[in-house]
Motif scaffolding. Structure first.
Motif, short mmCIF file in Angstrom:
data_model
loop_
_atom_site.label_atom_id
_atom_site.label_comp_id
_atom_site.label_asym_id
_atom_site.label_seq_id
_atom_site.Cartn_x
_atom_site.Cartn_y
_atom_site.Cartn_z
N UNK A 85 0.85 -1.18 0.00
CA UNK A 85 0.00 0.00 0.00
C UNK A 85 0.89 1.24 0.00
N UNK A 86 0.46 2.22 -0.76
CA UNK A 86 1.20 3.48 -0.74
C UNK A 86 0.63 4.35 0.36
N UNK A 87 1.35 4.46 1.41
CA UNK A 87 0.85 5.24 2.53
C UNK A 87 1.75 6.43 2.78
N UNK A 88 1.15 7.58 2.66
CA UNK A 88 1.95 8.79 2.91
C UNK A 88 2.42 8.83 4.34
#
Lengths: 358, 167
Positions: free
Chosen positions: A143-146
Protein backbone atom coordinates in the motif's frame (compact mmCIF):
# COMPACT_ATOMS: atom_id res chain seq x y z
CA UNK A 1 -28.16 -26.09 62.92
CA UNK A 2 -26.09 -24.91 59.97
CA UNK A 3 -26.64 -28.13 58.17
CA UNK A 4 -30.33 -27.87 58.75
CA UNK A 5 -30.33 -24.37 57.34
CA UNK A 6 -28.31 -25.47 54.40
CA UNK A 7 -30.59 -28.42 53.70
CA UNK A 8 -33.64 -26.26 54.06
CA UNK A 9 -32.23 -23.95 51.45
CA UNK A 10 -31.30 -26.90 49.32
CA UNK A 11 -34.84 -28.18 49.60
CA UNK A 12 -36.18 -24.82 48.54
CA UNK A 13 -33.70 -24.76 45.70
CA UNK A 14 -34.73 -28.17 44.41
CA UNK A 15 -38.31 -27.12 44.13
CA UNK A 16 -37.14 -24.94 41.31
CA UNK A 17 -35.81 -26.33 38.12
CA UNK A 18 -32.45 -24.72 38.46
CA UNK A 19 -31.52 -24.19 42.06
CA UNK A 20 -29.42 -21.30 43.18
CA UNK A 21 -27.96 -21.80 46.58
CA UNK A 22 -26.09 -18.64 47.31
CA UNK A 23 -27.67 -16.99 50.28
CA UNK A 24 -26.60 -14.22 52.45
CA UNK A 25 -26.13 -15.26 56.04
CA UNK A 26 -28.83 -13.56 58.09
CA UNK A 27 -27.16 -11.06 60.38
CA UNK A 28 -28.65 -12.66 63.50
CA UNK A 29 -27.15 -16.01 62.64
CA UNK A 30 -23.82 -14.67 61.56
CA UNK A 31 -23.50 -12.81 64.84
CA UNK A 32 -22.89 -16.14 66.52
CA UNK A 33 -19.51 -16.42 64.84
CA UNK A 34 -16.37 -14.79 66.03
CA UNK A 35 -15.51 -13.04 62.85
CA UNK A 36 -12.18 -11.55 62.14
CA UNK A 37 -12.21 -7.78 62.19
CA UNK A 38 -13.14 -6.42 58.82
CA UNK A 39 -10.29 -5.37 56.71
CA UNK A 40 -10.37 -2.16 54.82
CA UNK A 41 -13.54 -2.13 52.83
CA UNK A 42 -13.40 -0.85 49.31
CA UNK A 43 -16.47 1.29 48.96
CA UNK A 44 -16.43 2.25 45.34
CA UNK A 45 -15.87 0.39 42.17
CA UNK A 46 -13.25 2.03 40.04
CA UNK A 47 -13.86 2.10 36.34
CA UNK A 48 -11.47 -0.30 34.80
CA UNK A 49 -10.29 -0.59 31.29
CA UNK A 50 -10.41 -3.68 29.13
CA UNK A 51 -6.66 -3.49 29.19
CA UNK A 52 -6.67 -3.85 32.98
CA UNK A 53 -8.24 -7.27 32.72
CA UNK A 54 -5.86 -10.05 33.65
CA UNK A 55 -4.45 -12.07 30.78
CA UNK A 56 -6.76 -15.05 31.09
CA UNK A 57 -10.13 -13.25 30.85
CA UNK A 58 -8.87 -10.88 28.15
CA UNK A 59 -7.51 -13.75 26.11
CA UNK A 60 -10.74 -15.68 26.64
CA UNK A 61 -12.68 -12.77 25.19
CA UNK A 62 -10.34 -12.23 22.26
CA UNK A 63 -10.30 -15.95 21.47
CA UNK A 64 -14.05 -15.82 20.94
CA UNK A 65 -13.81 -13.07 18.33
CA UNK A 66 -13.76 -13.72 14.59
CA UNK A 67 -10.97 -12.36 12.37
CA UNK A 68 -13.17 -9.41 11.39
CA UNK A 69 -13.91 -8.63 15.01
CA UNK A 70 -10.27 -8.90 15.98
CA UNK A 71 -9.53 -6.30 13.31
CA UNK A 72 -12.23 -4.07 14.82
CA UNK A 73 -10.77 -4.46 18.29
CA UNK A 74 -7.34 -3.64 16.93
CA UNK A 75 -8.77 -0.27 15.92
CA UNK A 76 -9.60 0.65 19.51
CA UNK A 77 -6.11 1.55 20.60
CA UNK A 78 -2.56 0.57 19.89
CA UNK A 79 -2.01 -1.71 22.86
CA UNK A 80 -5.22 -3.62 22.11
CA UNK A 81 -3.96 -3.88 18.57
CA UNK A 82 -0.84 -5.50 19.94
CA UNK A 83 -2.95 -8.06 21.80
CA UNK A 84 -5.25 -8.67 18.84
CA UNK A 85 -2.46 -9.59 16.48
CA UNK A 86 -0.99 -12.34 18.70
CA UNK A 87 -0.19 -15.46 16.76
CA UNK A 88 -2.04 -17.71 19.18
CA UNK A 89 -5.32 -15.91 18.43
CA UNK A 90 -4.88 -16.22 14.69
CA UNK A 91 -3.55 -19.75 14.50
CA UNK A 92 -7.02 -21.15 15.20
CA UNK A 93 -8.59 -18.99 12.47
CA UNK A 94 -5.76 -19.83 10.12
CA UNK A 95 -6.22 -23.55 10.63
CA UNK A 96 -9.99 -23.33 10.44
CA UNK A 97 -10.20 -21.45 7.17
CA UNK A 98 -6.91 -22.11 5.42
CA UNK A 99 -5.60 -25.35 6.94
CA UNK A 100 -6.72 -27.51 4.01
CA UNK A 101 -5.18 -25.43 1.25
CA UNK A 102 -2.11 -23.83 2.78
CA UNK A 103 0.76 -26.28 3.03
CA UNK A 104 4.48 -26.10 3.73
CA UNK A 105 5.21 -24.88 0.22
CA UNK A 106 2.86 -21.91 0.68
CA UNK A 107 4.44 -21.08 4.05
CA UNK A 108 7.89 -21.15 2.51
CA UNK A 109 6.70 -18.96 -0.35
CA UNK A 110 5.27 -16.50 2.16
CA UNK A 111 8.53 -16.41 4.09
CA UNK A 112 10.57 -15.79 0.99
CA UNK A 113 8.23 -13.04 -0.17
CA UNK A 114 8.57 -11.40 3.23
CA UNK A 115 12.34 -11.66 3.11
CA UNK A 116 12.49 -10.04 -0.30
CA UNK A 117 10.42 -7.03 0.73
CA UNK A 118 12.09 -4.04 2.24
CA UNK A 119 12.00 -3.62 6.00
CA UNK A 120 8.60 -2.47 7.20
CA UNK A 121 8.05 1.00 8.49
CA UNK A 122 6.36 2.37 11.53
CA UNK A 123 3.49 4.59 12.25
CA UNK A 124 3.61 6.59 15.42
CA UNK A 125 0.92 7.07 18.00
CA UNK A 126 0.41 10.03 20.28
CA UNK A 127 2.23 8.35 23.09
CA UNK A 128 5.58 6.73 22.65
CA UNK A 129 5.76 3.08 23.47
CA UNK A 130 6.95 0.09 21.61
CA UNK A 131 3.49 -1.38 21.94
CA UNK A 132 1.93 1.64 20.42
CA UNK A 133 3.55 1.31 17.10
CA UNK A 134 1.38 0.51 14.21
CA UNK A 135 2.18 -2.77 12.62
CA UNK A 136 3.89 -2.73 9.31
CA UNK A 137 1.63 -5.19 7.60
CA UNK A 138 0.26 -2.70 5.17
CA UNK A 139 3.65 -1.72 4.04
CA UNK A 140 4.22 -5.32 3.15
CA UNK A 141 1.09 -5.37 1.11
CA UNK A 142 2.52 -2.62 -0.98
CA UNK A 143 0.00 0.00 0.00
CA UNK A 144 1.20 3.48 -0.74
CA UNK A 145 0.85 5.24 2.53
CA UNK A 146 1.95 8.79 2.91
CA UNK A 147 1.92 8.43 6.65
CA UNK A 148 4.10 5.36 6.49
CA UNK A 149 6.45 7.14 4.14
CA UNK A 150 6.67 10.12 6.47
CA UNK A 151 7.37 7.95 9.46
CA UNK A 152 9.98 5.80 7.86
CA UNK A 153 12.82 7.07 9.97
CA UNK A 154 11.49 5.46 13.13
CA UNK A 155 13.27 3.01 15.31
CA UNK A 156 13.56 -0.74 15.06
CA UNK A 157 11.94 -3.22 12.78
CA UNK A 158 8.46 -4.55 13.16
CA UNK A 159 7.39 -8.15 12.91
CA UNK A 160 5.27 -8.68 9.86
CA UNK A 161 6.00 -12.34 10.03
CA UNK A 162 2.85 -12.97 12.00
CA UNK A 163 0.00 -15.38 11.47
CA UNK A 164 -2.36 -12.40 11.27
CA UNK A 165 -0.40 -10.84 8.43
CA UNK A 166 -0.49 -14.12 6.50
CA UNK A 167 -4.22 -14.50 7.20
CA UNK A 168 -4.98 -10.99 5.97
CA UNK A 169 -2.73 -11.40 2.95
CA UNK A 170 -4.69 -14.54 2.01
CA UNK A 171 -8.07 -13.06 2.80
CA UNK A 172 -7.47 -9.93 0.76
CA UNK A 173 -6.08 -11.95 -2.13
CA UNK A 174 -2.78 -10.09 -2.01
CA UNK A 175 -0.81 -13.26 -1.53
CA UNK A 176 -0.82 -15.61 -4.52
CA UNK A 177 -0.11 -18.91 -2.83
CA UNK A 178 1.03 -22.18 -4.33
CA UNK A 179 -1.49 -25.03 -4.13
CA UNK A 180 -2.97 -27.68 -6.40
CA UNK A 181 -6.20 -27.52 -8.39
CA UNK A 182 -8.33 -30.55 -9.26
CA UNK A 183 -9.90 -30.81 -12.73
CA UNK A 184 -7.87 -27.88 -13.98
CA UNK A 185 -9.57 -25.46 -16.34
CA UNK A 186 -12.88 -27.30 -16.19
CA UNK A 187 -14.34 -23.85 -15.64
CA UNK A 188 -12.87 -22.79 -18.99
CA UNK A 189 -14.70 -25.68 -20.66
CA UNK A 190 -11.79 -28.17 -20.75
CA UNK A 191 -12.38 -31.84 -19.97
CA UNK A 192 -8.78 -32.79 -20.73
CA UNK A 193 -7.75 -32.41 -17.10
CA UNK A 194 -10.57 -34.37 -15.45
CA UNK A 195 -9.33 -36.41 -12.47
CA UNK A 196 -5.99 -34.69 -12.34
CA UNK A 197 -4.48 -32.18 -9.95
CA UNK A 198 -2.11 -29.47 -11.12
CA UNK A 199 0.10 -26.96 -9.38
CA UNK A 200 -1.01 -23.35 -9.59
CA UNK A 201 -0.68 -19.97 -7.95
CA UNK A 202 -3.96 -19.00 -6.36
CA UNK A 203 -5.54 -15.82 -5.11
CA UNK A 204 -8.67 -15.69 -2.96
CA UNK A 205 -11.61 -13.40 -3.63
CA UNK A 206 -13.48 -12.80 -0.38
CA UNK A 207 -16.47 -11.18 -2.09
CA UNK A 208 -17.28 -14.33 -4.11
CA UNK A 209 -15.59 -16.81 -1.73
CA UNK A 210 -13.68 -18.53 -4.51
CA UNK A 211 -10.29 -18.42 -6.20
CA UNK A 212 -8.45 -17.35 -9.29
CA UNK A 213 -5.71 -19.71 -10.46
CA UNK A 214 -2.68 -19.02 -12.59
CA UNK A 215 -1.07 -22.03 -14.28
CA UNK A 216 2.30 -21.76 -15.88
CA UNK A 217 3.27 -23.80 -18.88
CA UNK A 218 6.00 -23.12 -21.42
CA UNK A 219 6.39 -19.58 -20.20
CA UNK A 220 2.72 -18.85 -20.81
CA UNK A 221 0.25 -18.18 -18.09
CA UNK A 222 -3.27 -19.61 -18.06
CA UNK A 223 -5.92 -18.05 -15.86
CA UNK A 224 -8.94 -19.82 -14.47
CA UNK A 225 -11.53 -18.02 -12.35
CA UNK A 226 -14.32 -18.98 -9.95
CA UNK A 227 -12.60 -22.02 -8.54
CA UNK A 228 -14.48 -23.35 -5.52
CA UNK A 229 -12.84 -24.47 -2.28
CA UNK A 230 -13.46 -28.16 -2.96
CA UNK A 231 -11.25 -28.08 -6.05
CA UNK A 232 -8.15 -27.00 -4.15
CA UNK A 233 -5.70 -28.83 -1.95
CA UNK A 234 -2.33 -28.18 -0.38
CA UNK A 235 0.40 -30.09 -2.23
CA UNK A 236 0.57 -33.56 -0.70
CA UNK A 237 4.31 -34.01 -1.13
CA UNK A 238 7.25 -31.69 -1.44
CA UNK A 239 8.26 -32.65 -5.00
CA UNK A 240 7.98 -29.61 -7.30
CA UNK A 241 5.88 -29.93 -10.46
CA UNK A 242 8.88 -30.15 -12.77
CA UNK A 243 10.72 -32.84 -10.78
CA UNK A 244 10.20 -36.60 -11.03
CA UNK A 245 8.83 -38.01 -7.78
CA UNK A 246 10.74 -41.03 -6.56
CA UNK A 247 8.10 -43.71 -5.99
CA UNK A 248 8.42 -45.53 -2.70
CA UNK A 249 5.36 -47.76 -2.96
CA UNK A 250 6.16 -49.89 -6.03
CA UNK A 251 6.84 -53.11 -4.11
CA UNK A 252 3.52 -53.07 -2.35
CA UNK A 253 1.23 -52.16 -5.24
CA UNK A 254 -1.54 -54.72 -5.75
CA UNK A 255 -4.81 -54.80 -7.70
CA UNK A 256 -7.43 -52.50 -6.22
CA UNK A 257 -4.95 -49.98 -4.78
CA UNK A 258 -5.72 -46.32 -5.39
CA UNK A 259 -2.85 -44.27 -6.71
CA UNK A 260 -1.85 -40.89 -8.06
CA UNK A 261 0.75 -40.80 -10.80
CA UNK A 262 2.68 -37.91 -12.27
CA UNK A 263 2.01 -37.33 -15.96
CA UNK A 264 3.09 -34.70 -18.42
CA UNK A 265 2.32 -34.16 -22.06
CA UNK A 266 5.94 -33.61 -22.97
CA UNK A 267 9.22 -33.05 -21.22
CA UNK A 268 9.00 -29.27 -21.08
CA UNK A 269 5.59 -29.26 -19.34
CA UNK A 270 5.21 -29.55 -15.59
CA UNK A 271 3.78 -32.75 -14.14
CA UNK A 272 0.23 -33.04 -12.89
CA UNK A 273 -1.05 -35.76 -10.58
CA UNK A 274 -3.57 -38.20 -12.10
CA UNK A 275 -5.84 -40.55 -10.25
CA UNK A 276 -5.91 -44.25 -11.11
CA UNK A 277 -6.22 -47.74 -9.67
CA UNK A 278 -3.98 -50.77 -9.93
CA UNK A 279 -5.60 -53.36 -12.21
CA UNK A 280 -5.06 -57.04 -12.98
CA UNK A 281 -2.69 -58.22 -15.68
CA UNK A 282 -4.32 -59.70 -18.77
CA UNK A 283 -2.99 -63.16 -17.89
CA UNK A 284 -4.68 -63.07 -14.49
CA UNK A 285 -8.40 -62.93 -15.39
CA UNK A 286 -8.94 -61.10 -12.10
CA UNK A 287 -9.32 -64.34 -10.19
CA UNK A 288 -8.72 -63.38 -6.61
CA UNK A 289 -7.60 -66.89 -5.60
CA UNK A 290 -4.98 -67.38 -8.29
CA UNK A 291 -3.98 -63.74 -8.67
CA UNK A 292 -0.21 -63.27 -8.84
CA UNK A 293 -0.32 -59.64 -9.96
CA UNK A 294 1.11 -58.34 -6.70
CA UNK A 295 4.40 -60.21 -7.32
CA UNK A 296 4.63 -59.69 -11.06
CA UNK A 297 7.26 -57.23 -12.27
CA UNK A 298 4.67 -55.44 -14.41
CA UNK A 299 1.98 -53.32 -12.86
CA UNK A 300 -1.13 -52.25 -14.75
CA UNK A 301 -2.52 -48.83 -13.90
CA UNK A 302 -6.08 -48.10 -14.96
CA UNK A 303 -7.72 -44.73 -15.48
CA UNK A 304 -11.36 -45.63 -15.53
CA UNK A 305 -12.63 -42.17 -16.34
CA UNK A 306 -11.61 -43.01 -19.95
CA UNK A 307 -13.33 -45.42 -22.34
CA UNK A 308 -11.79 -48.88 -22.45
CA UNK A 309 -10.50 -48.29 -25.94
CA UNK A 310 -8.92 -44.93 -25.13
CA UNK A 311 -5.14 -44.73 -25.13
CA UNK A 312 -5.38 -42.99 -21.77
CA UNK A 313 -7.35 -45.77 -20.12
CA UNK A 314 -4.38 -47.81 -18.93
CA UNK A 315 -0.60 -47.99 -18.83
CA UNK A 316 1.95 -50.52 -17.70
CA UNK A 317 4.95 -49.79 -15.53
CA UNK A 318 7.85 -51.85 -14.23
CA UNK A 319 7.78 -52.57 -10.54
CA UNK A 320 11.56 -52.92 -10.25
CA UNK A 321 12.94 -49.95 -12.08
CA UNK A 322 10.13 -47.55 -12.79
CA UNK A 323 11.33 -44.10 -13.68
CA UNK A 324 9.66 -41.88 -16.25
CA UNK A 325 8.08 -43.88 -19.10
CA UNK A 326 6.22 -42.77 -22.21
CA UNK A 327 6.54 -41.03 -25.53
CA UNK A 328 5.63 -37.80 -27.27
CA UNK A 329 2.28 -39.23 -28.41
CA UNK A 330 0.95 -40.65 -25.12
CA UNK A 331 2.80 -38.37 -22.78
CA UNK A 332 5.13 -39.36 -19.96
CA UNK A 333 4.19 -41.18 -16.74
CA UNK A 334 6.33 -40.30 -13.70
CA UNK A 335 6.40 -41.10 -10.00
CA UNK A 336 3.59 -42.86 -8.15
CA UNK A 337 1.97 -42.16 -4.77
CA UNK A 338 -0.17 -44.85 -3.25
CA UNK A 339 -3.26 -43.39 -1.54
CA UNK A 340 -3.72 -44.69 1.98
CA UNK A 341 -6.19 -42.20 3.43
CA UNK A 342 -9.87 -42.77 2.84
CA UNK A 343 -10.44 -39.02 2.58
CA UNK A 344 -7.98 -38.70 -0.29
CA UNK A 345 -9.67 -41.49 -2.23
CA UNK A 346 -13.13 -40.07 -1.46
CA UNK A 347 -11.97 -36.68 -2.78
CA UNK A 348 -11.10 -38.15 -6.17
CA UNK A 349 -14.36 -40.08 -6.36
CA UNK A 350 -16.26 -36.91 -5.62
CA UNK A 351 -14.72 -35.37 -8.75
CA UNK A 352 -15.72 -38.28 -10.98
CA UNK A 353 -17.16 -37.10 -14.35
CA UNK A 354 -20.75 -37.84 -15.33
CA UNK A 355 -19.70 -39.80 -18.40
CA UNK A 356 -16.54 -41.59 -19.51
CA UNK A 357 -14.05 -39.70 -21.61
CA UNK A 358 -12.50 -40.51 -24.98
CA UNK B 1 -28.75 -29.69 66.57
CA UNK B 2 -30.89 -31.77 64.30
CA UNK B 3 -28.95 -33.43 61.61
CA UNK B 4 -29.00 -36.67 59.73
CA UNK B 5 -25.28 -36.57 59.18
CA UNK B 6 -23.84 -39.64 60.90
CA UNK B 7 -20.47 -38.06 61.42
CA UNK B 8 -22.01 -35.65 63.84
CA UNK B 9 -22.33 -31.94 64.18
CA UNK B 10 -18.62 -31.15 64.45
CA UNK B 11 -17.77 -32.61 61.07
CA UNK B 12 -20.92 -31.23 59.61
CA UNK B 13 -20.05 -27.73 60.70
CA UNK B 14 -16.76 -27.95 58.84
CA UNK B 15 -18.61 -28.54 55.62
CA UNK B 16 -19.64 -24.92 55.35
CA UNK B 17 -17.63 -21.75 55.06
CA UNK B 18 -18.55 -18.13 55.26
CA UNK B 19 -17.33 -15.81 52.59
CA UNK B 20 -17.40 -12.08 53.18
CA UNK B 21 -17.49 -9.56 50.34
CA UNK B 22 -15.55 -6.31 50.32
CA UNK B 23 -18.67 -4.44 51.44
CA UNK B 24 -19.16 -6.68 54.47
CA UNK B 25 -21.94 -9.02 53.37
CA UNK B 26 -21.49 -12.62 54.36
CA UNK B 27 -22.47 -15.74 52.48
CA UNK B 28 -22.81 -19.26 53.76
CA UNK B 29 -21.39 -21.68 51.24
CA UNK B 30 -20.91 -25.41 51.33
CA UNK B 31 -17.27 -26.39 51.26
CA UNK B 32 -17.82 -28.58 48.23
CA UNK B 33 -18.93 -25.45 46.35
CA UNK B 34 -16.14 -23.25 47.68
CA UNK B 35 -13.39 -25.63 46.60
CA UNK B 36 -14.46 -25.33 42.96
CA UNK B 37 -12.61 -22.05 43.17
CA UNK B 38 -8.89 -22.79 43.11
CA UNK B 39 -8.12 -19.73 45.24
CA UNK B 40 -10.69 -20.60 47.93
CA UNK B 41 -9.49 -24.19 47.95
CA UNK B 42 -5.94 -23.05 48.65
CA UNK B 43 -7.08 -20.78 51.46
CA UNK B 44 -9.11 -23.59 53.05
CA UNK B 45 -6.18 -25.95 52.84
CA UNK B 46 -3.87 -23.46 54.47
CA UNK B 47 -5.97 -22.27 57.39
CA UNK B 48 -8.65 -23.65 59.61
CA UNK B 49 -10.79 -20.55 59.55
CA UNK B 50 -14.27 -20.95 58.24
CA UNK B 51 -14.42 -17.27 57.32
CA UNK B 52 -12.85 -15.95 54.17
CA UNK B 53 -12.74 -12.27 53.51
CA UNK B 54 -12.47 -11.12 49.91
CA UNK B 55 -11.30 -7.55 49.81
CA UNK B 56 -11.87 -6.90 46.13
CA UNK B 57 -15.18 -8.56 45.28
CA UNK B 58 -18.43 -6.74 46.00
CA UNK B 59 -21.56 -8.42 47.36
CA UNK B 60 -23.53 -8.53 44.12
CA UNK B 61 -20.70 -10.08 42.17
CA UNK B 62 -19.88 -12.50 44.97
CA UNK B 63 -23.51 -13.63 45.23
CA UNK B 64 -23.45 -14.49 41.54
CA UNK B 65 -20.20 -16.42 41.75
CA UNK B 66 -21.45 -18.37 44.76
CA UNK B 67 -24.70 -19.20 43.00
CA UNK B 68 -22.63 -20.57 40.17
CA UNK B 69 -20.32 -22.56 42.43
CA UNK B 70 -23.21 -24.02 44.45
CA UNK B 71 -25.00 -25.18 41.34
CA UNK B 72 -21.91 -26.77 39.90
CA UNK B 73 -21.11 -28.50 43.20
CA UNK B 74 -24.54 -30.10 43.34
CA UNK B 75 -24.10 -33.76 42.43
CA UNK B 76 -27.85 -34.13 42.14
CA UNK B 77 -27.93 -32.00 38.99
CA UNK B 78 -27.28 -33.44 35.56
CA UNK B 79 -24.66 -31.93 33.28
CA UNK B 80 -27.40 -30.82 30.93
CA UNK B 81 -29.10 -28.92 33.71
CA UNK B 82 -25.79 -27.33 34.69
CA UNK B 83 -25.21 -26.26 31.10
CA UNK B 84 -28.63 -24.69 30.84
CA UNK B 85 -27.97 -23.00 34.17
CA UNK B 86 -24.76 -21.53 32.68
CA UNK B 87 -26.67 -20.12 29.75
CA UNK B 88 -29.35 -18.65 31.94
CA UNK B 89 -26.71 -17.37 34.31
CA UNK B 90 -25.13 -14.97 31.83
CA UNK B 91 -28.16 -14.17 29.69
CA UNK B 92 -29.54 -10.70 30.07
CA UNK B 93 -26.73 -9.53 32.30
CA UNK B 94 -25.48 -6.02 31.73
CA UNK B 95 -22.07 -5.69 30.20
CA UNK B 96 -20.96 -3.74 33.24
CA UNK B 97 -21.96 -6.60 35.54
CA UNK B 98 -20.07 -9.09 33.39
CA UNK B 99 -16.90 -7.01 33.59
CA UNK B 100 -16.78 -7.34 37.37
CA UNK B 101 -17.85 -10.95 37.19
CA UNK B 102 -14.99 -11.87 34.90
CA UNK B 103 -12.56 -10.06 37.19
CA UNK B 104 -13.92 -12.03 40.14
CA UNK B 105 -13.50 -15.32 38.28
CA UNK B 106 -9.88 -14.43 37.80
CA UNK B 107 -9.36 -13.56 41.47
CA UNK B 108 -11.13 -16.70 42.62
CA UNK B 109 -9.67 -18.79 39.80
CA UNK B 110 -12.90 -20.29 38.55
CA UNK B 111 -11.80 -21.07 35.01
CA UNK B 112 -15.01 -22.57 33.65
CA UNK B 113 -17.02 -19.54 34.73
CA UNK B 114 -14.34 -17.29 33.26
CA UNK B 115 -14.86 -18.96 29.86
CA UNK B 116 -18.64 -18.67 30.14
CA UNK B 117 -18.56 -14.98 31.02
CA UNK B 118 -15.84 -14.18 28.49
CA UNK B 119 -17.90 -15.82 25.77
CA UNK B 120 -20.92 -13.74 26.71
CA UNK B 121 -18.81 -10.57 26.72
CA UNK B 122 -17.39 -11.47 23.31
CA UNK B 123 -20.94 -12.03 22.02
CA UNK B 124 -21.95 -8.58 23.20
CA UNK B 125 -18.82 -6.99 21.76
CA UNK B 126 -19.47 -8.50 18.34
CA UNK B 127 -20.53 -6.00 15.72
CA UNK B 128 -19.97 -3.08 18.02
CA UNK B 129 -18.42 0.14 16.92
CA UNK B 130 -14.89 0.88 17.99
CA UNK B 131 -16.28 3.90 19.83
CA UNK B 132 -18.60 1.64 21.85
CA UNK B 133 -15.67 -0.48 23.03
CA UNK B 134 -13.66 2.60 23.94
CA UNK B 135 -16.57 3.98 25.96
CA UNK B 136 -17.56 0.74 27.71
CA UNK B 137 -14.02 -0.10 28.65
CA UNK B 138 -12.76 3.37 29.31
CA UNK B 139 -10.01 3.08 26.74
CA UNK B 140 -8.22 6.15 25.46
CA UNK B 141 -7.77 6.32 21.73
CA UNK B 142 -4.06 6.83 21.29
CA UNK B 143 -4.03 6.93 17.51
CA UNK B 144 -3.59 10.26 15.82
CA UNK B 145 -6.64 11.14 13.66
CA UNK B 146 -4.61 10.66 10.51
CA UNK B 147 -3.31 7.29 11.70
CA UNK B 148 -6.82 6.15 12.55
CA UNK B 149 -8.14 7.23 9.17
CA UNK B 150 -5.29 5.41 7.53
CA UNK B 151 -5.94 2.17 9.40
CA UNK B 152 -9.62 2.35 8.55
CA UNK B 153 -8.80 2.86 4.92
CA UNK B 154 -6.32 0.00 4.82
CA UNK B 155 -8.47 -2.33 6.89
CA UNK B 156 -11.28 -1.89 4.38
CA UNK B 157 -11.57 -5.67 4.17
CA UNK B 158 -12.67 -5.74 7.78
CA UNK B 159 -15.04 -2.79 7.50
CA UNK B 160 -16.96 -3.32 4.30
CA UNK B 161 -20.59 -4.35 4.45
CA UNK B 162 -20.79 -4.51 8.21
CA UNK B 163 -23.60 -3.11 10.23
CA UNK B 164 -22.01 -1.95 13.45
CA UNK B 165 -23.92 -1.00 16.53
CA UNK B 166 -23.34 1.71 19.05
CA UNK B 167 -25.55 0.49 21.86
Amino acid sequence: MWILWDRFLLFLGRKRKIPIRAFKVPSILSARFDFEPLEEVKEEKDEFSLLDLPDLPLDCILEKLSPLELCSMAMVCSSLRERCKSDHLWEKHMKQKWGGVIGDVAYREWQSQLASKRAPKFLHCKTQSKFQLFFGLFDFFGFKSEILERKNDLEGSLQVNSVMSLYLALETGKFWFPAQVFNREVQNGHVGFVLSCYDAQLSYDSTTDNFVARYRAQGRSMIEEEIEWDRIRAPTIDTPANVLHISDCLDELKPGDHIEIQWRKNKVFPYGWWYGVVGHLESCYANEFNCQCHINDSVILEFKQYNRGSRWSKTMISRKDHREVGNERDGFYGGIRKLYKKEEIAKWKQLWPNCTLE
Amino acid sequence: MVTTDEKGPLTAKKKSVIIRSCDGDEFLVSESAAVLSTSLKKILEEKEDRLIHLSDIDNKTLAMVIAYLSTHADDGLSDDLKRSFDQEFVSGKEFDVLKYLVLATDTLQVTCLCYTVAKKMADIMKNKLVEWVRREFDIQNDYTPEAEAEIRRLDAWAWDDRQLEDD
